[in-house]
Design an enzyme around this catalytic site. Structure first.
Site, PDB file in Angstrom:
ATOM      1  N   HIS A 209       0.800  -1.234   0.000  1.00 50.10           N
ATOM      2  CA  HIS A 209       0.000   0.000   0.000  1.00 50.10           C
ATOM      3  C   HIS A 209       0.833   1.286   0.000  1.00 50.10           C
ATOM      4  O   HIS A 209       0.287   2.368  -0.031  1.00 50.10           O
ATOM      5  CB  HIS A 209      -0.898   0.019   1.234  1.00 50.10           C
ATOM      6  CG  HIS A 209      -0.134   0.206   2.513  1.00 50.10           C
ATOM      7  ND1 HIS A 209       0.577  -0.805   3.104  1.00 50.10           N
ATOM      8  CD2 HIS A 209       0.057   1.291   3.275  1.00 50.10           C
ATOM      9  CE1 HIS A 209       1.159  -0.352   4.189  1.00 50.10           C
ATOM     10  NE2 HIS A 209       0.871   0.920   4.333  1.00 50.10           N
TER      11      HIS A 209
HETATM   12  C1  UD1 Z   1      -1.826   5.105   6.435  1.00 49.30           C
HETATM   13  C2  UD1 Z   1      -0.502   5.466   7.121  1.00 49.30           C
HETATM   14  C3  UD1 Z   1       0.518   4.367   6.857  1.00 49.30           C
HETATM   15  C4  UD1 Z   1      -0.023   3.010   7.242  1.00 49.30           C
HETATM   16  C5  UD1 Z   1      -1.337   2.776   6.498  1.00 49.30           C
HETATM   17  C6  UD1 Z   1      -1.940   1.438   6.837  1.00 49.30           C
HETATM   18  C7  UD1 Z   1       0.090   7.863   7.270  1.00 49.30           C
HETATM   19  C8  UD1 Z   1       0.942   8.915   6.696  1.00 49.30           C
HETATM   20  N1  UD1 Z   1       0.055   6.696   6.590  1.00 49.30           N
HETATM   21  O1  UD1 Z   1      -1.604   5.120   5.038  1.00 49.30           O
HETATM   22  O2  UD1 Z   1       1.677   4.632   7.626  1.00 49.30           O
HETATM   23  O3  UD1 Z   1       0.913   2.017   6.903  1.00 49.30           O
HETATM   24  O4  UD1 Z   1      -2.236   3.819   6.864  1.00 49.30           O
HETATM   25  O5  UD1 Z   1      -3.148   1.254   6.180  1.00 49.30           O
HETATM   26  O6  UD1 Z   1      -0.522   8.078   8.285  1.00 49.30           O
HETATM   27  N2  UD1 Z   1      -9.137   5.033   2.461  1.00 49.30           N
HETATM   28  C9  UD1 Z   1     -10.316   4.353   2.406  1.00 49.30           C
HETATM   29  N3  UD1 Z   1     -10.851   3.934   3.599  1.00 49.30           N
HETATM   30  C10 UD1 Z   1     -10.269   4.192   4.792  1.00 49.30           C
HETATM   31  C11 UD1 Z   1      -9.061   4.896   4.824  1.00 49.30           C
HETATM   32  C12 UD1 Z   1      -8.509   5.312   3.628  1.00 49.30           C
HETATM   33  O7  UD1 Z   1     -10.872   4.105   1.357  1.00 49.30           O
HETATM   34  O8  UD1 Z   1     -10.818   3.781   5.836  1.00 49.30           O
HETATM   35  C13 UD1 Z   1      -8.533   5.507   1.191  1.00 49.30           C
HETATM   36  C14 UD1 Z   1      -8.378   7.007   1.197  1.00 49.30           C
HETATM   37  O9  UD1 Z   1      -9.445   7.615   0.552  1.00 49.30           O
HETATM   38  C15 UD1 Z   1      -7.093   7.242   0.498  1.00 49.30           C
HETATM   39  C16 UD1 Z   1      -6.315   5.962   0.672  1.00 49.30           C
HETATM   40  O10 UD1 Z   1      -7.212   4.977   1.137  1.00 49.30           O
HETATM   41  O11 UD1 Z   1      -7.284   7.433  -0.868  1.00 49.30           O
HETATM   42  C17 UD1 Z   1      -5.148   6.137   1.611  1.00 49.30           C
HETATM   43  O12 UD1 Z   1      -5.561   6.401   2.951  1.00 49.30           O
HETATM   44  P1  UD1 Z   1      -4.683   7.284   3.964  1.00 49.30           P
HETATM   45  O13 UD1 Z   1      -5.309   7.229   5.319  1.00 49.30           O
HETATM   46  O14 UD1 Z   1      -4.390   8.598   3.367  1.00 49.30           O
HETATM   47  O15 UD1 Z   1      -3.263   6.593   4.052  1.00 49.30           O
HETATM   48  P2  UD1 Z   1      -2.811   5.098   3.985  1.00 49.30           P
HETATM   49  O16 UD1 Z   1      -2.201   4.877   2.653  1.00 49.30           O
HETATM   50  O17 UD1 Z   1      -3.877   4.163   4.435  1.00 49.30           O
END
Ligand code: UD1
Length: 368
Positions: A209
């Site tokens: 991811h």
């Molecule tokens: C975050 C953490 C990372 C961790 C990861 C585990 C930071 C900087 N990054 O990254 O260290 O390893 O979580 O998962 O804090 N999304 C959903 N549903 C959710 C959450 C997110 O669909 O419940 C989508 C968001 O719209 C976004 C993407 O997933 O497009 C990324 O989510 P985001 O929370 O920004 O960071 P992660 O890549 O999950």
């Protein structure tokens, strides 16, 4: 003593669970869970609360997604209100996500003591958002709870006082060992992936991811090419993170039919798959450590790791994220763990203090 225990994203929930559980035996300790809502989908959040036996959070901040600045800012604004209302003696933050950074800054500015769990880890790679979160959190925390000796060395080199730094082991491994026992009592036939697993006695388990791996089409294409080649030897089970799913779709990248993709799994269902895998392919920080704890071979799709003990004493191999490196590491993995010869190459965990008692040690240090 009143403590706020902060969690925001998926890798945080398994770290607060043992701390919350171990807190219950201390009569004069009030421990309130604050969920920032950084992760909000059922599959990324609620299912973990269920699997990990965590109660409803005392505060849910609904921070949600967005740019780093937007997300961090929303957590800060909401968490400040919680701190002012609750007036805790201590805020505990875990790991390195944006919520860790946001809540440590807010608490410190309100003159509330901050304890950082999993302190001192360093990848020395400032292109990783987590590295910035780790460094800033460690620059203002009052207590540093460290999982491995490199963390101790990094913090002392950065000038922290020896009295504030404690090598206690790893709360995430406390949780893992607890969940391994719980899984024995579980009706695993009810898991959605049970049928898939029963059809394939030998398989790889995969998670990915990180922005560095999935946000650039060329890099993602190169990694998927390697996965498709590995999948010619063994099936791969791949729970796909929302970010990765979005990018695969956007770049129209096709995975081999021998790679089974599904949505994010709960903790137990995921453990049920990876603990019996031939090996794990991942870019996660946590899985590098969890595989080391259970002696499962792990191939990490990153150029560096902030968890060097998993390479020195554990089962981890750094493969990088370029095709040549990945295929070379796959060959090395096959050799060193005898993949393909019927052996699953399990080893005993040799990491000091990864024994399931880190949370206990932390409370012993924090409580007056
Ligand atoms: C975050 C953490 C990372 C961790 C990861 C585990 C930071 C900087 N990054 O990254 O260290 O390893 O979580 O998962 O804090 N999304 C959903 N549903 C959710 C959450 C997110 O669909 O419940 C989508 C968001 O719209 C976004 C993407 O997933 O497009 C990324 O989510 P985001 O929370 O920004 O960071 P992660 O890549 O999950």
């Amino acid at each position: 003593m009143k403590v706020l225990l902060v969690a925001g994203a998926r890798p945080n929930f398994m770290k607060i669970a043992p701390l919350y559980r171990a807190a219950q035996v201390h009569e004069n300790l009030e421990c309130l869970i604050v969920h920032t809502g950084q992760h909000y989908d059922y599959a990324m959040s609620q299912t973990f609360f269920d699997d990990l036996e965590l109660p409803e959070p005392a505060h849910f901040l609904e921070a949600g997604s967005g740019s780093h600045a937007e997300q961090t800012a929303r957590v800060m604004v909401a968490f400040e209100k919680v701190c002012i209302k609750e007036e805790p003696d201590l805020v505990i933050v875990v790991g390195d996500v944006n919520s860790t950074l946001a809540c440590s800054i807010v608490a410190k500015k309100l003159l509330i003591k901050v304890a950082h769990i999993e302190a001192g880890l360093r990848s020395f790679d400032l292109t990783m958002p987590e590295e910035i979160n780790r460094m800033v959190t460690d620059s203002i925390s009052d207590y540093f709870f460290v999982t491995e000796s490199s963390g101790l060395e990094n913090l002392l080199r950065e000038g922290k006082s020896e009295e504030a730094v404690f090598l206690v082991g790893h709360v995430m491994i406390d949780n893992l060992l607890h969940q391994v026992e719980k899984l024995k009592e579980c009706d695993t036939s009810a898991f959605a992936v049970a049928e898939l697993k029963s059809k394939h006695p030998q398989y790889f388990f995969m998670t990915m991811h990180r922005p560095a791996n999935v946000d650039d089409p060329e890099t993602l294409n190169g990694i998927v090419d390697c996965l498709n080649r590995i999948a010619e030897d063994y099936p791969i089970f791949f729970p796909v993170h929302p970010r990765t799913a979005k990018m695969l779709k956007q770049f129209k990248i096709k995975l081999s039919d021998n790679i089974s993709c599904f949505g994010p799994l709960g903790f137990r269902e995921s453990l049920y798959l990876w603990r019996d895998a031939i090996a794990v392919l991942t870019d996660s920080g946590g899985l590098q450590e969890e595989t080391t704890a259970l002696g499962i071979p792990c191939l990490t799709l990153r150029e560096n790791t902030e968890r060097p003990i998993t390479i020195e004493l554990g089962t981890n191999i750094l493969a990088g994220n370029q095709p040549e490196g990945i295929m070379k590491a796959y060959a090395q993995l096959s050799e060193s763990f005898a993949v393909g010869e019927g052996s699953t190459g399990r080893r005993e965990c040799k990491v000091p203090k990864w024994d399931g008692r880190a949370a206990e040690r932390i409370w012993q240090i924090l409580l007056p």
